[in-house]
Design an enzyme around this catalytic site. Structure first.
Site, PDB file in Angstrom:
ATOM      1  N   TYR A 250       2.926  -2.742  17.769  1.00 29.93           N
ATOM      2  CA  TYR A 250       3.783  -3.554  16.889  1.00 29.93           C
ATOM      3  C   TYR A 250       4.122  -4.883  17.557  1.00 29.93           C
ATOM      4  O   TYR A 250       3.880  -5.954  16.985  1.00 29.93           O
ATOM      5  CB  TYR A 250       5.057  -2.756  16.592  1.00 29.93           C
ATOM      6  CG  TYR A 250       6.041  -3.447  15.664  1.00 29.93           C
ATOM      7  CD1 TYR A 250       5.768  -3.612  14.314  1.00 29.93           C
ATOM      8  CD2 TYR A 250       7.272  -3.897  16.149  1.00 29.93           C
ATOM      9  CE1 TYR A 250       6.685  -4.228  13.463  1.00 29.93           C
ATOM     10  CE2 TYR A 250       8.193  -4.501  15.308  1.00 29.93           C
ATOM     11  CZ  TYR A 250       7.903  -4.666  13.961  1.00 29.93           C
ATOM     12  OH  TYR A 250       8.827  -5.268  13.138  1.00 29.93           O
TER      13      TYR A 250
ATOM     14  N   LEU B 295       5.158  -9.808   4.649  1.00 29.95           N
ATOM     15  CA  LEU B 295       6.049  -8.818   5.267  1.00 29.95           C
ATOM     16  C   LEU B 295       5.344  -7.497   5.549  1.00 29.95           C
ATOM     17  O   LEU B 295       5.933  -6.600   6.153  1.00 29.95           O
ATOM     18  CB  LEU B 295       7.249  -8.533   4.335  1.00 29.95           C
ATOM     19  CG  LEU B 295       8.480  -9.430   4.425  1.00 29.95           C
ATOM     20  CD1 LEU B 295       8.148 -10.876   4.064  1.00 29.95           C
ATOM     21  CD2 LEU B 295       9.588  -8.932   3.509  1.00 29.95           C
TER      22      LEU B 295
ATOM     23  N   VAL C  24      -3.338  -4.850   2.763  1.00 26.29           N
ATOM     24  CA  VAL C  24      -3.643  -6.221   3.196  1.00 26.29           C
ATOM     25  C   VAL C  24      -4.779  -6.285   4.213  1.00 26.29           C
ATOM     26  O   VAL C  24      -5.268  -7.373   4.520  1.00 26.29           O
ATOM     27  CB  VAL C  24      -2.394  -6.954   3.763  1.00 26.29           C
ATOM     28  CG1 VAL C  24      -1.351  -7.172   2.687  1.00 26.29           C
ATOM     29  CG2 VAL C  24      -1.809  -6.224   4.977  1.00 26.29           C
TER      30      VAL C  24
ATOM     31  N   GLN D 254      -5.704 -25.795  13.141  1.00 27.92           N
ATOM     32  CA  GLN D 254      -7.127 -25.998  12.849  1.00 27.92           C
ATOM     33  C   GLN D 254      -7.399 -26.269  11.375  1.00 27.92           C
ATOM     34  O   GLN D 254      -8.283 -27.045  11.030  1.00 27.92           O
ATOM     35  CB  GLN D 254      -7.897 -24.750  13.304  1.00 27.92           C
ATOM     36  CG  GLN D 254      -9.397 -24.942  13.337  1.00 27.92           C
ATOM     37  CD  GLN D 254     -10.081 -23.695  13.908  1.00 27.92           C
ATOM     38  OE1 GLN D 254      -9.593 -23.077  14.846  1.00 27.92           O
ATOM     39  NE2 GLN D 254     -11.210 -23.325  13.325  1.00 27.92           N
TER      40      GLN D 254
ATOM     41  N   ASN E 299       0.831  -1.214   0.000  1.00 24.74           N
ATOM     42  CA  ASN E 299       0.000   0.000   0.000  1.00 24.74           C
ATOM     43  C   ASN E 299       0.863   1.261   0.000  1.00 24.74           C
ATOM     44  O   ASN E 299       0.355   2.365   0.116  1.00 24.74           O
ATOM     45  CB  ASN E 299      -0.955   0.012   1.201  1.00 24.74           C
ATOM     46  CG  ASN E 299      -0.239   0.223   2.521  1.00 24.74           C
ATOM     47  OD1 ASN E 299       0.989   0.183   2.585  1.00 24.74           O
ATOM     48  ND2 ASN E 299      -1.000   0.455   3.579  1.00 24.74           N
TER      49      ASN E 299
END
Ligand SMILES: NC(=O)c1ccc[n+]([C@@H]2O[C@H](COP(=O)([O-])OP(=O)(O)OC[C@H]3O[C@@H](n4cnc5c(N)ncnc54)[C@H](O)[C@@H]3O)[C@@H](O)[C@H]2O)c1
EC number: 4.1.1.35
Length: 400
Positions: A216, A144, A130, A233, A105
């Site tokens: 963070y 990342l 994302v 799962q 972005n």
């Protein structure tokens, strides 16, 4: 002076040289060159290395790319691929012959970090956040995307949390849907201000969950938790790299990380700002080592977290003095009050990476001269003019 400098500075030295060049470039030299030459002249015999630009009469020369058969060539997504680490990873995977899609972005990343691949048939760049779902067919995902330096991740802590939580959920959902393997770029910050030294993967950490760095640190901790929940799962194949401080070309000059801060301050003749006494320690790895470690981890069958870092430890004050000497700067060293939650010690235990991946840093810290073990040199520098994002104003600093 250089001949007497400990060689751990050599990686820094190369980078200082690049940094100086880019400062000059930003003051007026042209950026990327487009040359009016034919594909054959540029890459004779290369099956995949050339591309005819849409500009009539111009061709773009790409770095050399290996040919991989359909069977070996992977479709690889790199989120945050226009950032510092992501762009070097892009270079390696492209040169190895894979198909690479970079999703970014451009919060801290820059198109110019990957512009030397634009137009290549194996490369795609998508402007996408994302935090929104992504539908794409891939075999591997290097996840990342996240601001990485304190001023950047503290700028909008809620967005940092969303990127690391919702963004990671979206990428894990994608991995599950298409059956891709996902590697999470986690961080040594999951260990917080560690009470254990050096930090091994077994250590659970010492993080202040409501401190200024929590968006963070806790964001990455929960991202790891999400990875293992999807693995248990849903059977998603996950890899978790706990990355320690890394430096090299294309690192943002104004994002407050200690190496870039010191180099910039020294080059500009400003005081080198050390927070606290300067006795806090850090260990820095060169970006080519990290990239090799990420690729080795992705292609291994190691699903537990793995530290990737250089265990050579130095005090912040040592770094300040050495960078000052290296640049030949007359800058003073200025001591400022200690930053909140600033880790006092940081040093990776890399036994697991050595044992399970056969990986260790080859750009050595602490030996004279620079010792490169094995035959793998750092990747070649990016084409001139794209080595570093030319954002050269020093920002708020922490000793990260
Ligand atoms: N560089 C280091 O020393 C270091 C240390 C530990 C961990 N890491 C991790 O490695 C990764 C890369 O770090 P870096 O140093 O290259 O940082 P960087 O800031 O240069 O790169 C991060 C990239 O992610 C992009 N990004 C951020 N939020 C996004 C979003 N919501 N959607 C899409 N793209 C987004 C940015 O634009 C940028 O291109 C990060 O996840 C970071 O946490 C880095």
């Amino acid at each position: 002076m250089q001949s007497r400098s400990p060689a751990w500075v050599t990686g820094v030295a190369a980078w200082v040289a690049v940094t100086g060049a880019v400062i000059t470039a930003s003051q007026g030299l042209p950026g990327r060159k487009l040359e009016a030459r034919t594909s054959q002249e540029l890459n004779p015999g290369s099956p995949r290395g050339t591309w005819a630009s849409s500009l009539p009469g111009f061709t773009q020369k790409y770095p050399p790319v290996k040919f991989l058969s359909e069977k070996d060539r992977k479709r690889i997504l790199i989120t945050g691929g226009a950032g510092f680490v992501g762009s070097h990873l892009t270079d390696k995977l492209m040169m190895d012959g894979h198909e690479v899609t970079v999703v970014d972005n451009f919060f801290t990343g820059r198109k110019r970090n990957v512009e030397h691949w634009i137009g290549h048939e194996n490369f795609e760049l998508i402007n996408h956040d994302v935090v929104e779902p992504l539908y794409i067919e891939v075999d591997q995902i290097y996840h990342l995307a996240s601001p990485a330096s304190p001023p950047n991740y503290m700028y909008n802590p809620i967005k940092t949390l969303k990127t690391n939580t919702i963004g990671t959920l979206n990428m894990l959902g994608l991995a599950k849907r298409v059956g891709a393997r996902l590697l999470l770029a986690s961080t040594s910050e999951v260990y917080g201000d560690p009470e254990v030294h050096p930090q091994s993967e077994e250590y659970w950490g010492h993080v202040n969950p409501i401190g200024p760095r929590a968006c963070y640190d806790e964001g990455k901790r929960v991202a790891e938790t999400m990875c293992y929940a999807y693995m248990k799962q849903e059977g998603v194949e996950v890899r978790v790299a706990r990355i320690f401080n890394t430096f090299g070309p294309r690192m943002h000059m104004n994002d407050g990380r200690v190496v870039s801060n010191f180099i910039l301050q020294a080059l500009q003749g400003e005081p080198l700002t050390v927070y606290g006494s300067g006795s806090q320690t850090r260990a820095f790895q060169y970006v080519s080592d990290l990239v090799n470690g990420l690729v080795a981890l992705m292609n291994s069958n190691v699903s537990s977290p793995v530290n990737l870092g250089n265990p050579e430890e130095h005090t912040i004050l040592e770094f300040a003095q050495l960078i000052k000497n290296l640049v030949g700067s007359g800058s003073e060293i200025q001591f400022l009050s200690e930053a909140q939650d600033d880790p006092q010690k940081r040093k990776p235990d890399i036994k697991r990476a050595k044992l399970m991946l056969g990986w260790e840093p080859v750009v050595r810290v602490g030996a004279t001269p620079l010792v490169v073990k094995g035959s793998s040199p750092p990747p070649p520098p990016a084409p001139q003019g794209v080595a570093l994002a030319p954002r050269l104003h020093s920002g708020a600093s922490r000793q990260t």
